[in-house]
Design a protein around this motif. Structure first.
Motif, PDB file in Angstrom:
ATOM      1  N   ARG A  51      -2.192 -24.698  -9.326  1.00  0.00           N
ATOM      2  CA  ARG A  51      -0.818 -24.324  -9.020  1.00  0.00           C
ATOM      3  C   ARG A  51       0.178 -24.834 -10.043  1.00  0.00           C
ATOM      4  O   ARG A  51       1.277 -24.281 -10.152  1.00  0.00           O
ATOM      5  N   GLY A  52      -0.193 -25.884 -10.766  1.00  0.00           N
ATOM      6  CA  GLY A  52       0.749 -26.489 -11.677  1.00  0.00           C
ATOM      7  C   GLY A  52       0.567 -26.108 -13.127  1.00  0.00           C
ATOM      8  O   GLY A  52       1.019 -25.039 -13.568  1.00  0.00           O
ATOM      9  N   PRO A  53      -0.112 -26.949 -13.921  1.00  0.00           N
ATOM     10  CA  PRO A  53      -0.174 -26.726 -15.370  1.00  0.00           C
ATOM     11  C   PRO A  53      -0.799 -25.407 -15.793  1.00  0.00           C
ATOM     12  O   PRO A  53      -0.406 -24.844 -16.802  1.00  0.00           O
ATOM     13  N   ILE A  54      -1.766 -24.892 -15.044  1.00  0.00           N
ATOM     14  CA  ILE A  54      -2.475 -23.692 -15.501  1.00  0.00           C
ATOM     15  C   ILE A  54      -1.670 -22.426 -15.221  1.00  0.00           C
ATOM     16  O   ILE A  54      -1.383 -21.632 -16.124  1.00  0.00           O
ATOM     17  N   LEU A  55      -1.276 -22.220 -13.969  1.00  0.00           N
ATOM     18  CA  LEU A  55      -0.548 -20.995 -13.634  1.00  0.00           C
ATOM     19  C   LEU A  55       0.883 -20.994 -14.182  1.00  0.00           C
ATOM     20  O   LEU A  55       1.482 -19.933 -14.327  1.00  0.00           O
ATOM     21  N   SER A  56       1.414 -22.177 -14.466  1.00  0.00           N
ATOM     22  CA  SER A  56       2.767 -22.220 -15.023  1.00  0.00           C
ATOM     23  C   SER A  56       2.792 -22.000 -16.526  1.00  0.00           C
ATOM     24  O   SER A  56       3.862 -21.843 -17.105  1.00  0.00           O
ATOM     25  N   SER A  57       1.625 -22.008 -17.166  1.00  0.00           N
ATOM     26  CA  SER A  57       1.585 -21.764 -18.605  1.00  0.00           C
ATOM     27  C   SER A  57       1.752 -20.273 -18.885  1.00  0.00           C
ATOM     28  O   SER A  57       1.338 -19.419 -18.101  1.00  0.00           O
ATOM     29  N   THR A  58       2.355 -19.964 -20.004  1.00  0.00           N
ATOM     30  CA  THR A  58       2.586 -18.561 -20.362  1.00  0.00           C
ATOM     31  C   THR A  58       1.287 -17.838 -20.713  1.00  0.00           C
ATOM     32  O   THR A  58       1.221 -16.612 -20.613  1.00  0.00           O
ATOM     33  N   ASP A  59       0.254 -18.585 -21.107  1.00  0.00           N
ATOM     34  CA  ASP A  59      -1.002 -17.934 -21.490  1.00  0.00           C
ATOM     35  C   ASP A  59      -1.738 -17.345 -20.299  1.00  0.00           C
ATOM     36  O   ASP A  59      -2.421 -16.319 -20.435  1.00  0.00           O
ATOM     37  N   TRP A  60      -1.637 -17.995 -19.131  1.00  0.00           N
ATOM     38  CA  TRP A  60      -2.433 -17.554 -17.986  1.00  0.00           C
ATOM     39  C   TRP A  60      -1.591 -17.268 -16.758  1.00  0.00           C
ATOM     40  O   TRP A  60      -2.123 -17.245 -15.645  1.00  0.00           O
ATOM     41  N   ALA A  61      -0.308 -17.046 -16.903  1.00  0.00           N
ATOM     42  CA  ALA A  61       0.532 -16.693 -15.763  1.00  0.00           C
ATOM     43  C   ALA A  61       0.106 -15.336 -15.214  1.00  0.00           C
ATOM     44  O   ALA A  61       0.048 -14.346 -15.949  1.00  0.00           O
ATOM     45  N   GLY A  62      -0.190 -15.281 -13.929  1.00  0.00           N
ATOM     46  CA  GLY A  62      -0.640 -14.042 -13.308  1.00  0.00           C
ATOM     47  C   GLY A  62      -2.113 -14.021 -12.973  1.00  0.00           C
ATOM     48  O   GLY A  62      -2.582 -13.100 -12.299  1.00  0.00           O
ATOM     49  N   VAL A  63      -2.880 -15.022 -13.415  1.00  0.00           N
ATOM     50  CA  VAL A  63      -4.300 -15.116 -13.070  1.00  0.00           C
ATOM     51  C   VAL A  63      -4.421 -15.959 -11.794  1.00  0.00           C
ATOM     52  O   VAL A  63      -4.080 -17.144 -11.797  1.00  0.00           O
ATOM     53  N   TYR A  64      -4.892 -15.346 -10.728  1.00  0.00           N
ATOM     54  CA  TYR A  64      -4.967 -16.047  -9.456  1.00  0.00           C
ATOM     55  C   TYR A  64      -6.392 -16.065  -8.878  1.00  0.00           C
ATOM     56  O   TYR A  64      -6.963 -17.128  -8.644  1.00  0.00           O
ATOM     57  N   TRP A  65      -6.948 -14.880  -8.664  1.00  0.00           N
ATOM     58  CA  TRP A  65      -8.210 -14.792  -7.944  1.00  0.00           C
ATOM     59  C   TRP A  65      -9.340 -15.513  -8.666  1.00  0.00           C
ATOM     60  O   TRP A  65     -10.211 -16.110  -8.024  1.00  0.00           O
ATOM     61  N   GLU A  66      -9.352 -15.472  -9.975  1.00  0.00           N
ATOM     62  CA  GLU A  66     -10.442 -16.108 -10.716  1.00  0.00           C
ATOM     63  C   GLU A  66     -10.436 -17.623 -10.508  1.00  0.00           C
ATOM     64  O   GLU A  66     -11.486 -18.237 -10.295  1.00  0.00           O
ATOM     65  N   LEU A  67      -9.244 -18.228 -10.555  1.00  0.00           N
ATOM     66  CA  LEU A  67      -9.150 -19.677 -10.392  1.00  0.00           C
ATOM     67  C   LEU A  67      -9.467 -20.100  -8.963  1.00  0.00           C
ATOM     68  O   LEU A  67     -10.192 -21.085  -8.738  1.00  0.00           O
ATOM     69  N   TRP A  68      -8.935 -19.357  -7.989  1.00  0.00           N
ATOM     70  CA  TRP A  68      -9.213 -19.721  -6.603  1.00  0.00           C
ATOM     71  C   TRP A  68     -10.670 -19.484  -6.253  1.00  0.00           C
ATOM     72  O   TRP A  68     -11.250 -20.219  -5.426  1.00  0.00           O
ATOM     73  N   ALA A  69     -11.298 -18.464  -6.839  1.00  0.00           N
ATOM     74  CA  ALA A  69     -12.733 -18.257  -6.609  1.00  0.00           C
ATOM     75  C   ALA A  69     -13.543 -19.419  -7.172  1.00  0.00           C
ATOM     76  O   ALA A  69     -14.511 -19.874  -6.548  1.00  0.00           O
ATOM     77  N   PHE A  70     -13.156 -19.917  -8.343  1.00  0.00           N
ATOM     78  CA  PHE A  70     -13.851 -21.070  -8.927  1.00  0.00           C
ATOM     79  C   PHE A  70     -13.704 -22.293  -8.035  1.00  0.00           C
ATOM     80  O   PHE A  70     -14.687 -23.021  -7.786  1.00  0.00           O
ATOM     81  N   ALA A  71     -12.496 -22.532  -7.524  1.00  0.00           N
ATOM     82  CA  ALA A  71     -12.280 -23.665  -6.619  1.00  0.00           C
ATOM     83  C   ALA A  71     -13.086 -23.502  -5.332  1.00  0.00           C
ATOM     84  O   ALA A  71     -13.674 -24.469  -4.821  1.00  0.00           O
TER      85      ALA A  71
END
Length: 431
Positions: free
Chosen positions: A384-404
């Motif tokens: 929710r913080g450093p990764i999704l707030s970065s401009t490189d990966w803003a908008g990527v959700y399902w992949e990260l939550w699936a990994f978690a």
């Protein structure tokens, strides 16, 4: 011999005729499907409905996985490659897996330390989980918490050694004084440990860099490593505290009983997220002003208090399920309260309480993600913080939550399967 005489002699077999095989519809997969999937109209309808749901999910998810993109540097490159094919952008996991596991600020050159501590965790818990292993391995189980602290946090090795020495001295003091009474042994153990830590503390101050690893501050801990630390430590501490609270709640001494009752009922009536805010803001005020209590330690205290209250109620249910004859049998053997509890009552209560304890442990491990609300960058906090707030990966959700989800599922499913194996081994179920 004539034909007439041959027809009058009876034929008697001396060997048994081999049994005929059952009909094909009564064996193997056909029999199992008939009994479990198509045993009636309702089950047949539910089976077909379930097959349709699974088919729909597979058809929808398979292209997302099969057309996944790896090896790009940002979401824009992913979108250019996955135009119209519905593929996932798994490149974010490839790029940020180290941060997801170890946090954003943990030194990359020191990743081997928490990894090595994680591997040693399986060696440490093995003699506790599997009773057929050599008991000598329990010595490493006792050493492991101090070794893991040294590996993960770093600093001089004298700190975990002095901490371990205090517990060892306290243990021998308890065994020596326990012959008089359990209370004398307990107070003697605490006093011996405190004196040992006070004396050896001067040694740590005199040699702060003796066999030292680079120190890593607690604020630099993060990722799934933080969830594992909180889950492992809190579950390990809450079990003995929960046992003590359950026994205290059934005590005949009014003061001890009501202290345990008030603690359990208060903690169970407060949400965990409230206790985490207390740990973040209020708990430091209960210590001397010059004391700088680590945030992770404060969170461990609160989560342990929370889970120990629930484990105490689970164990109290196990104690209530024991027949009165078990207590009378202990009395008839001439055992005192401590001996009867340790040798007869508590082993049976813990066997009955295995499903409830595992349920609390699994829930506690998943609840460690709540620390993200107090600005601790665990796995969820990193997403929710450093990764999704970065401009490189803003908008990527399902992949990260699936990994978690996969990480938490592996741990929680492993705990559940072990508990079921232990129940079968100890035969806790009714026949």
């Amino acid at each position: 011999m004539s034909d007439t005489h041959a027809q009058t002699v009876a034929f008697v077999r001396h060997t048994e005729i081999p049994p005929a095989p059952p009909p094909p519809g009564q064996t193997g997969a056909v029999k199992w499907m008939r009994e479990n999937l198509f045993s009636g109209p309702f089950n047949t309808i539910m089976t077909l409905l379930g097959v349709y749901i699974v088919y729909t999910l597979v058809v929808g998810i398979f292209p997302w996985i099969a057309n996944g993109v790896w090896g790009v540097d940002n979401i824009r490159e992913c979108r250019e490659i996955t135009q119209g094919n519905g593929g996932a952008c798994f490149a974010v996991i490839e790029q940020r897996w180290q941060q997801l596991l170890f946090g954003f600020e943990y030194p990359s050159s020191e990743y081997w330390r928490p990894t090595f501590a994680f591997v040693l965790l399986f060696v440490a818990v093995a003699p506790v989980l599997f009773l057929n292993l050599p008991r000598i391995m329990l010595a490493f189980t006792g050493i492991y918490p101090f070794l893991a602290y040294f590996l993960i946090w770093g600093g001089t090795i004298l700190i975990p050694i002095t901490a371990l020495l205090g517990f060892v001295v306290g243990y021998f003091a308890f065994r020596r004084l326990e012959r008089n009474s359990f209370a004398a042994g307990l107070f003697g153990a605490v006093a011996a440990a405190l004196i040992t830590w006070w004396v050896t503390g001067f040694l740590v101050q005199a040699a702060p860099n003796f066999l030292a690893l680079p120190e890593v501050a607690s604020r630099n801990m993060g990722g799934f490593m933080l969830n594992m630390i909180l889950g492992t430590v809190c579950v390990s501490l809450s079990l003995p505290i929960g046992i003590a609270l359950a026994l205290g709640r059934q005590s005949h001494m009014p003061i001890i009983k009501w202290i345990c009752v008030i603690f359990i009922e208060f903690i169970r009536g407060v949400p965990l997220i409230t206790l985490l805010f207390v740990a973040n803001v209020v708990l430091a005020y209960f210590f001397p002003p010059e004391t700088s209590l680590d945030l992770i330690l404060r969170v461990i205290i609160m989560i342990t208090m929370f889970s120990s209250a629930y484990i105490a109620e689970v164990i109290r249910g196990g104690l209530a399920a024991l027949p009165r004859g078990q207590y009378e049998a202990a009395d008839s053997l001439g055992l005192d309260y401590a001996q009867a509890t340790r040798l007869i009552i508590m082993p049976q209560a813990l066997k009955i309480s295995i499903p409830g304890i595992v349920n609390v442990a699994v829930g506690l491990f998943k609840d460690t993600t709540l620390v993200s609300v107090i600005s601790m960058f665990d796995l969820v906090g990193m997403i929710r913080g450093p990764i999704l707030s970065s401009t490189d990966w803003a908008g990527v959700y399902w992949e990260l939550w699936a990994f978690a989800s996969v990480l938490f599922f592996v741990v929680c499913y492993g705990i559940s399967q072990y508990s079921q194996w232990l129940e079968r081994k100890l035969q806790t179920g009714h026949r």
